[in-house]
Enzyme design. Structure first.
Site, PDB file in Angstrom:
ATOM      1  N   ASN A 184     -13.025  -2.910   2.360  1.00  0.00           N
ATOM      2  CA  ASN A 184     -13.997  -1.818   2.438  1.00  0.00           C
ATOM      3  C   ASN A 184     -14.939  -1.911   1.240  1.00  0.00           C
ATOM      4  O   ASN A 184     -14.493  -2.055   0.101  1.00  0.00           O
ATOM      5  CB  ASN A 184     -13.277  -0.462   2.438  1.00  0.00           C
ATOM      6  CG  ASN A 184     -12.362  -0.307   3.642  1.00  0.00           C
ATOM      7  OD1 ASN A 184     -12.699  -0.737   4.747  1.00  0.00           O
ATOM      8  ND2 ASN A 184     -11.203   0.310   3.448  1.00  0.00           N
ATOM      9  N   HIS A 207      -7.073  -5.529   2.199  1.00  0.00           N
ATOM     10  CA  HIS A 207      -5.920  -4.971   2.908  1.00  0.00           C
ATOM     11  C   HIS A 207      -5.363  -6.089   3.790  1.00  0.00           C
ATOM     12  O   HIS A 207      -6.105  -6.681   4.588  1.00  0.00           O
ATOM     13  CB  HIS A 207      -6.345  -3.796   3.798  1.00  0.00           C
ATOM     14  CG  HIS A 207      -6.861  -2.617   3.031  1.00  0.00           C
ATOM     15  ND1 HIS A 207      -6.062  -1.526   2.723  1.00  0.00           N
ATOM     16  CD2 HIS A 207      -8.088  -2.350   2.524  1.00  0.00           C
ATOM     17  CE1 HIS A 207      -6.797  -0.641   2.053  1.00  0.00           C
ATOM     18  NE2 HIS A 207      -8.023  -1.108   1.918  1.00  0.00           N
ATOM     19  N   ASP A 262       0.845  -1.184   0.000  1.00  0.00           N
ATOM     20  CA  ASP A 262       0.000   0.000   0.000  1.00  0.00           C
ATOM     21  C   ASP A 262       0.887   1.244   0.000  1.00  0.00           C
ATOM     22  O   ASP A 262       1.891   1.312   0.701  1.00  0.00           O
ATOM     23  CB  ASP A 262      -0.936   0.008   1.213  1.00  0.00           C
ATOM     24  CG  ASP A 262      -2.087   0.978   1.034  1.00  0.00           C
ATOM     25  OD1 ASP A 262      -3.241   0.516   0.907  1.00  0.00           O
ATOM     26  OD2 ASP A 262      -1.831   2.214   1.003  1.00  0.00           O
ATOM     27  N   ILE A 263       0.485   2.223  -0.789  1.00  0.00           N
ATOM     28  CA  ILE A 263       1.276   3.455  -0.915  1.00  0.00           C
ATOM     29  C   ILE A 263       1.241   4.286   0.378  1.00  0.00           C
ATOM     30  O   ILE A 263       2.155   5.078   0.622  1.00  0.00           O
ATOM     31  CB  ILE A 263       0.760   4.280  -2.124  1.00  0.00           C
ATOM     32  CG1 ILE A 263       1.822   5.219  -2.647  1.00  0.00           C
ATOM     33  CG2 ILE A 263      -0.530   5.007  -1.793  1.00  0.00           C
ATOM     34  CD1 ILE A 263       1.477   5.839  -3.990  1.00  0.00           C
ATOM     35  N   HIS A 271     -10.247  -5.329  -3.399  1.00  0.00           N
ATOM     36  CA  HIS A 271      -8.940  -5.644  -2.812  1.00  0.00           C
ATOM     37  C   HIS A 271      -9.104  -5.943  -1.338  1.00  0.00           C
ATOM     38  O   HIS A 271      -9.989  -5.413  -0.683  1.00  0.00           O
ATOM     39  CB  HIS A 271      -7.955  -4.486  -3.006  1.00  0.00           C
ATOM     40  CG  HIS A 271      -8.463  -3.152  -2.551  1.00  0.00           C
ATOM     41  ND1 HIS A 271      -9.348  -2.400  -3.290  1.00  0.00           N
ATOM     42  CD2 HIS A 271      -8.254  -2.459  -1.415  1.00  0.00           C
ATOM     43  CE1 HIS A 271      -9.641  -1.282  -2.639  1.00  0.00           C
ATOM     44  NE2 HIS A 271      -9.008  -1.295  -1.485  1.00  0.00           N
ATOM     45  N   GLY A 321     -15.262   3.566   3.543  1.00  0.00           N
ATOM     46  CA  GLY A 321     -13.873   3.981   3.340  1.00  0.00           C
ATOM     47  C   GLY A 321     -13.255   3.492   2.050  1.00  0.00           C
ATOM     48  O   GLY A 321     -12.059   3.688   1.826  1.00  0.00           O
ATOM     49  N   GLN A 322     -14.048   2.853   1.179  1.00  0.00           N
ATOM     50  CA  GLN A 322     -13.465   2.410  -0.102  1.00  0.00           C
ATOM     51  C   GLN A 322     -13.146   3.618  -0.967  1.00  0.00           C
ATOM     52  O   GLN A 322     -14.005   4.491  -1.173  1.00  0.00           O
ATOM     53  CB  GLN A 322     -14.428   1.468  -0.844  1.00  0.00           C
ATOM     54  CG  GLN A 322     -13.798   0.867  -2.100  1.00  0.00           C
ATOM     55  CD  GLN A 322     -14.694  -0.148  -2.810  1.00  0.00           C
ATOM     56  OE1 GLN A 322     -15.861  -0.314  -2.452  1.00  0.00           O
ATOM     57  NE2 GLN A 322     -14.150  -0.808  -3.815  1.00  0.00           N
ATOM     58  N   SER A 323     -11.915   3.671  -1.441  1.00  0.00           N
ATOM     59  CA  SER A 323     -11.518   4.801  -2.292  1.00  0.00           C
ATOM     60  C   SER A 323     -11.086   4.334  -3.681  1.00  0.00           C
ATOM     61  O   SER A 323     -11.076   5.133  -4.624  1.00  0.00           O
ATOM     62  CB  SER A 323     -10.383   5.591  -1.629  1.00  0.00           C
ATOM     63  OG  SER A 323      -9.269   4.750  -1.414  1.00  0.00           O
TER      64      SER A 323
HETATM   65  P1  5GP Z   1      -9.593   1.503  -0.039  1.00  0.00           P
HETATM   66  O1  5GP Z   1      -9.599   2.906   0.542  1.00  0.00           O
HETATM   67  O2  5GP Z   1     -10.292   1.496  -1.375  1.00  0.00           O
HETATM   68  O3  5GP Z   1     -10.100   0.455   0.892  1.00  0.00           O
HETATM   69  O4  5GP Z   1      -8.082   1.149  -0.277  1.00  0.00           O
HETATM   70  C1  5GP Z   1      -7.355   1.669  -1.349  1.00  0.00           C
HETATM   71  C2  5GP Z   1      -5.906   1.640  -0.933  1.00  0.00           C
HETATM   72  O5  5GP Z   1      -5.128   1.800  -2.095  1.00  0.00           O
HETATM   73  C3  5GP Z   1      -5.537   2.784   0.033  1.00  0.00           C
HETATM   74  O6  5GP Z   1      -5.048   2.230   1.249  1.00  0.00           O
HETATM   75  C4  5GP Z   1      -4.474   3.554  -0.736  1.00  0.00           C
HETATM   76  O7  5GP Z   1      -3.419   3.993   0.100  1.00  0.00           O
HETATM   77  C5  5GP Z   1      -3.992   2.551  -1.777  1.00  0.00           C
HETATM   78  N1  5GP Z   1      -3.551   3.142  -3.026  1.00  0.00           N
HETATM   79  C6  5GP Z   1      -4.191   4.091  -3.757  1.00  0.00           C
HETATM   80  N2  5GP Z   1      -3.490   4.377  -4.867  1.00  0.00           N
HETATM   81  C7  5GP Z   1      -2.398   3.571  -4.841  1.00  0.00           C
HETATM   82  C8  5GP Z   1      -1.302   3.413  -5.730  1.00  0.00           C
HETATM   83  O8  5GP Z   1      -1.181   4.057  -6.779  1.00  0.00           O
HETATM   84  N3  5GP Z   1      -0.339   2.500  -5.395  1.00  0.00           N
HETATM   85  C9  5GP Z   1      -0.440   1.762  -4.246  1.00  0.00           C
HETATM   86  N4  5GP Z   1       0.551   0.892  -4.005  1.00  0.00           N
HETATM   87  N5  5GP Z   1      -1.468   1.888  -3.385  1.00  0.00           N
HETATM   88  C10 5GP Z   1      -2.440   2.787  -3.675  1.00  0.00           C
END
Ligand code: 5GP
Ligand code: ZN
Length: 162
Positions: free
Chosen positions: A137, A152, A81-82, A150, A143-145
């Site tokens: 999420n 975590h 994760d970034i 995916h 909190g899904q972005s």
């Molecule tokens: P969500 O918020 O959808 O549950 O999780 C998305 C995750 O993707 C976040 O934790 C965010 O830090 C990670 N993320 C978003 N863009 C990138 C990217 O370009 N590279 C990586 N490695 N992680 C990313």
């Protein structure tokens, strides 16, 4: 008139494949008739049509963006994760574009199974405790972005709060 046809053709060719450009004047009319074919959605390597060409995880899977892959098999890719929320924070991502849990179909069950087995495999490679937490999420309010399914995978610290 031919100058205008050429100019318009160039503009269209810049954004889509030019299929046909005809001056209907040559057929006796006054209007310009232009037909374009928009790009066809590309299939990913699992044969499913990507739902959005803007999906960042699809771009990562297609190596259109630089990425360090932690693990990979036919169904799943794992990246760091970034913005890690734990000492170990991986994202277990299916290669098939599935927007979220709500979008899962019966036929996707093997993919979800592969995601879980990948978590087990990742845990075996951890130094120290093999305890981990999986979080998924579903929807912006949870909190899904990124709208490509995916898990975590979090580890490397005690996570007793829930
Ligand atoms: P969500 O918020 O959808 O549950 O999780 C998305 C995750 O993707 C976040 O934790 C965010 O830090 C990670 N993320 C978003 N863009 C990138 C990217 O370009 N590279 C990586 N490695 N992680 C990313
Ligand atoms: Zn995607």
């Amino acid at each position: 008139m031919h100058y205008y046809i050429f100019s318009i053709s160039l503009i269209i060719a810049g954004v889509a494949e030019l299929v046909d450009a005809r001056d209907s004047k040559s057929r006796g009319g006054d209007t310009l008739s232009v037909r374009v074919r928009l790009p066809v959605p590309k299939n990913n390597d699992k044969g499913s049509v990507m739902e959005t060409t803007d999906c960042i995880f699809c771009k990562i899977i297609a190596r259109q963006l630089p990425v360090e892959v932690v693990a990979e098999n036919d169904e799943v890719v794992v990246i760091k994760d970034i913005a890690p929320k734990a000492p170990v924070h991986y994202l277990i991502i299916p290669k098939k574009h599935i927007a979220d849990v709500n979008s899962l179909k019966q036929a996707d069950i093997p993919i979800v199974g592969e995601m879980l087995l990948m978590a087990k495999k990742l845990a075996k490679g951890l130094s120290g405790s093999q305890a981990f937490r999986l979080i998924v999420n579903n929807g912006p309010d949870a909190g899904q972005s990124v709208f490509h399914l995916h898990f975590h995978f979090l580890s490397g610290k005690k996570m007793l709060d829930f």
